[in-house]
Design a protein around this motif. Structure first.
Motif, short mmCIF file in Angstrom:
data_model
loop_
_atom_site.label_atom_id
_atom_site.label_comp_id
_atom_site.label_asym_id
_atom_site.label_seq_id
_atom_site.Cartn_x
_atom_site.Cartn_y
_atom_site.Cartn_z
N MET A 49 22.52 1.93 -8.12
CA MET A 49 21.99 3.23 -8.56
C MET A 49 22.33 3.49 -10.02
SD MET A 49 22.28 5.97 -5.47
CE MET A 49 20.98 5.98 -4.23
N LEU A 50 23.49 2.99 -10.44
CA LEU A 50 23.87 3.14 -11.86
C LEU A 50 22.99 2.24 -12.74
CD1 LEU A 50 27.76 3.02 -12.20
CD2 LEU A 50 26.27 4.90 -12.87
N ALA A 51 22.79 0.99 -12.27
CA ALA A 51 22.11 0.00 -13.10
C ALA A 51 20.58 0.14 -13.05
CB ALA A 51 22.51 -1.41 -12.64
N ASP A 52 20.04 0.48 -11.88
CA ASP A 52 18.59 0.46 -11.72
C ASP A 52 18.12 1.57 -10.77
OD1 ASP A 52 15.95 -0.27 -11.66
OD2 ASP A 52 16.24 -2.05 -10.42
N PRO A 53 18.25 2.83 -11.23
CA PRO A 53 17.91 3.94 -10.32
C PRO A 53 16.48 3.91 -9.83
CG PRO A 53 18.36 4.75 -12.56
CD PRO A 53 18.70 3.30 -12.55
N ASP A 54 15.57 3.34 -10.65
CA ASP A 54 14.15 3.32 -10.25
C ASP A 54 13.91 2.50 -8.98
OD1 ASP A 54 13.60 4.87 -12.34
OD2 ASP A 54 12.63 3.32 -13.58
N SER A 55 14.81 1.53 -8.71
CA SER A 55 14.59 0.68 -7.53
C SER A 55 14.73 1.48 -6.22
CB SER A 55 15.53 -0.52 -7.54
OG SER A 55 16.87 -0.09 -7.47
N PHE A 56 15.20 2.72 -6.33
CA PHE A 56 15.33 3.54 -5.11
C PHE A 56 14.16 4.52 -4.93
CE2 PHE A 56 19.50 1.95 -5.98
CZ PHE A 56 19.99 1.65 -4.71
N MET A 57 13.20 4.44 -5.85
CA MET A 57 12.04 5.35 -5.72
C MET A 57 11.18 4.92 -4.54
SD MET A 57 12.35 7.50 -8.11
CE MET A 57 10.78 8.25 -8.46
N PRO A 58 10.68 5.87 -3.74
CA PRO A 58 9.81 5.48 -2.62
C PRO A 58 8.50 4.89 -3.12
CG PRO A 58 9.97 7.89 -2.79
CD PRO A 58 10.89 7.32 -3.82
N ARG A 59 7.94 3.98 -2.34
CA ARG A 59 6.69 3.34 -2.74
C ARG A 59 5.51 4.26 -2.45
NH1 ARG A 59 5.19 -2.66 -0.89
NH2 ARG A 59 3.14 -2.80 -1.82
N ILE A 60 4.63 4.39 -3.43
CA ILE A 60 3.46 5.27 -3.26
C ILE A 60 2.20 4.40 -3.17
CG2 ILE A 60 2.15 7.21 -4.25
CD1 ILE A 60 5.00 8.06 -3.83
N PHE A 61 1.35 4.65 -2.19
CA PHE A 61 0.08 3.93 -2.08
C PHE A 61 -1.06 4.84 -2.53
CE2 PHE A 61 2.85 1.86 0.98
CZ PHE A 61 2.66 0.53 0.64
N SER A 62 -2.11 4.25 -3.01
CA SER A 62 -3.26 5.02 -3.47
C SER A 62 -3.83 5.88 -2.32
CB SER A 62 -4.34 4.05 -3.97
OG SER A 62 -5.58 4.71 -4.02
N ALA A 63 -4.18 7.11 -2.66
CA ALA A 63 -4.75 8.02 -1.65
C ALA A 63 -6.14 7.54 -1.22
CB ALA A 63 -4.83 9.43 -2.22
N GLU A 64 -6.70 6.59 -1.97
CA GLU A 64 -8.05 6.12 -1.63
C GLU A 64 -8.07 5.09 -0.49
OE1 GLU A 64 -9.79 4.81 -5.29
OE2 GLU A 64 -9.48 6.80 -6.16
N ILE A 65 -6.88 4.61 -0.12
CA ILE A 65 -6.87 3.61 0.97
C ILE A 65 -7.22 4.31 2.29
CG2 ILE A 65 -5.44 1.92 2.23
CD1 ILE A 65 -3.66 1.87 -0.34
N GLU A 66 -8.25 3.81 2.94
CA GLU A 66 -8.70 4.40 4.21
C GLU A 66 -7.66 4.09 5.30
OE1 GLU A 66 -11.76 5.82 5.14
OE2 GLU A 66 -12.36 5.96 3.03
N PRO A 67 -7.45 5.02 6.24
CA PRO A 67 -6.58 4.69 7.37
C PRO A 67 -7.18 3.54 8.18
CG PRO A 67 -7.17 7.03 7.39
CD PRO A 67 -8.01 6.37 6.32
N TRP A 68 -6.33 2.82 8.87
CA TRP A 68 -6.79 1.68 9.68
C TRP A 68 -7.70 2.21 10.80
CZ3 TRP A 68 -4.38 -0.64 14.49
CH2 TRP A 68 -4.98 -1.87 14.80
N SER A 69 -8.83 1.56 10.98
CA SER A 69 -9.78 2.05 11.99
C SER A 69 -9.88 1.09 13.18
CB SER A 69 -11.16 2.23 11.36
OG SER A 69 -11.57 1.01 10.79
N GLY A 70 -9.01 0.07 13.21
CA GLY A 70 -9.07 -0.91 14.30
C GLY A 70 -8.55 -0.33 15.61
N THR A 71 -8.81 -1.04 16.70
CA THR A 71 -8.29 -0.58 18.00
C THR A 71 -7.02 -1.34 18.35
OG1 THR A 71 -9.79 -2.17 18.99
CG2 THR A 71 -10.47 0.13 19.07
N LYS A 72 -6.19 -0.68 19.11
CA LYS A 72 -4.91 -1.28 19.50
C LYS A 72 -5.18 -2.53 20.33
CE LYS A 72 -1.14 1.59 20.39
NZ LYS A 72 -0.35 2.49 21.24
N PRO A 73 -4.61 -3.68 19.94
CA PRO A 73 -4.84 -4.90 20.75
C PRO A 73 -4.10 -4.83 22.08
CG PRO A 73 -3.36 -5.35 18.90
CD PRO A 73 -3.77 -3.92 18.76
N LYS A 74 -4.50 -5.69 23.02
CA LYS A 74 -3.86 -5.67 24.35
C LYS A 74 -2.50 -6.37 24.32
CE LYS A 74 -8.10 -5.50 27.12
NZ LYS A 74 -9.15 -6.10 26.26
#
Ligand code: FE2
Length: 351
Positions: A49-74
């Motif tokens: 945290m002292l050396a590289d505080p940015d490495s603790f930032m949460p990962r953000i994904f683009s809001a344009e990515i559609e949610p998964w529309s597949g069906t749950k496999p058996k």
């Protein structure tokens, strides 16, 4: 920088590091092992945290990515026969398995197969010299390495090493492949050292088990981008961890899928058990491999070799740890050697 009573810690970083460690271990329980690993984790997190505080930032994904529309496999089989394809094995791996499975094979046959792949031969030679195998003196050639390791050890080691070539990166992947590799290698080294100290025999198969244990995770995350993003986000939600998120989305987790894939590929029984049972070691009654890989997976993450997906390590099965029969203090004593070996093995595979 050493962290101890004689050094004054920055209160803001100290609080943030303590909070991060609490979150990491929130599902882990409160055994001696967990308490000691938390202390180790705090030192590491504070420094980072002292050396590289940015490495603790949460990962953000683009809001344009559609949610998964597949069906749950058996189940895992259905998943792999649907839109997702079981990765095919490299030729060298098929040949290695044929040699290992054939009772008439000789050590010369194995040496020949390994020798046909210069990268594999070089990795086997360097691993044999790395300190993982506690062999005396410098080994000069791959054939000498195979001879000294013996047929079974060299065969399992070559199989695990060749398997790493399966983990290839696609562009813009959700799974950070460098973290994935490091986690797999760290898990293998920790598992091998635990097996060595616990006197479980064939420590190299635990190394190979660690290298392969998360193959199902790689397949899930490389299968569909939207699905991988959704699992990632769910795994970061309160009360979840990675395998709980996978289970909710797919009806199975990466351990179930990994065990299924290794079974389809006809891998040795203990490697299948290690992958299949590493998040629920009580499923495997016959071999200690799932227990050891389960514990090694947890320890590797506690040491900082995380996958970078869920901020929670998950749980550690107390019975599995107790059955292995080493103490938390013994493990902590081994950590400097474990860290050195992990660095050595990273270096071998990076090349
Ligand atoms: Fe896993």
């Amino acid at each position: 920088m050493k962290i101890g009573k004689q050094y004054k810690l920055r209160p803001d970083i100290k609080e943030a590091a303590a909070q991060h460690v609490r979150s990491l271990f929130i599902q882990a329980g409160n055994s001696d092992l967990v308490r000691l690993l938390k202390k180790e984790a705090f030192k590491r997190v504070y420094k980072q945290m002292l050396a590289d505080p940015d490495s603790f930032m949460p990962r953000i994904f683009s809001a344009e990515i559609e949610p998964w529309s597949g069906t749950k496999p058996k189940g895992p089989g259905d998943f792999l026969t649907g839109s997702f394809v079981l990765p095919s094995l490299p030729q060298v791996q098929i040949q290695l398995q044929e040699i290992i499975d054939d009772p008439k094979s000789t050590i010369g046959d194995l040496t020949e197969i390994i020798g046909r792949e210069p990268k594999l031969a070089a990795a086997v030679l360097r691993l044999a010299n790395s300190g993982l195998y506690k062999l005396e003196g410098k080994i000069e050639t791959p054939s000498k390495a195979v001879e000294l390791l013996g047929f079974e050890k060299a065969g399992t080691l070559a199989l695990g090493t060749a398997s790493l070539s399966l983990f290839k990166r696609s562009d813009d992947a959700v799974l950070d492949l460098v973290k994935f590799w490091k986690h797999s290698i760290a898990c293998g080294v920790v598992a091998q050292e635990i097996a060595f100290i616990a006197g479980l025999g064939d420590p190299e198969r635990f190394f190979a088990g660690g290298l392969m244990h998360d193959i199902g995770l790689h397949v899930i995350f490389e299968s569909d981008y939207s699905m991988a993003v959704d699992i990632f986000k769910l795994a970061c939600s309160d009360g979840y961890n990675l395998y709980k998120a996978e289970h909710e989305m797919l009806g199975f987790n990466h351990a179930d899928l990994g065990g299924y894939i290794l079974m389809k590929w006809k891998f040795p029984r203990q490697l299948i058990a290690a992958a299949w049972g590493h998040h629920n070691p009580r499923k495997v009654k016959t071999d200690p491999d799932a227990m050891v890989i389960h514990v090694a997976d947890f320890i590797a993450q506690a040491l900082g070799y995380e996958l970078g997906i869920s901020p929670v390590i998950g749980y550690i099965d107390r019975t599995a740890w107790e059955k292995i029969g080493i103490t938390a203090e013994q493990l902590i004593e081994m950590l400097p050697e474990i860290r050195r070996l992990i660095d050595d093995v990273f270096y071998i595979f990076e090349e």
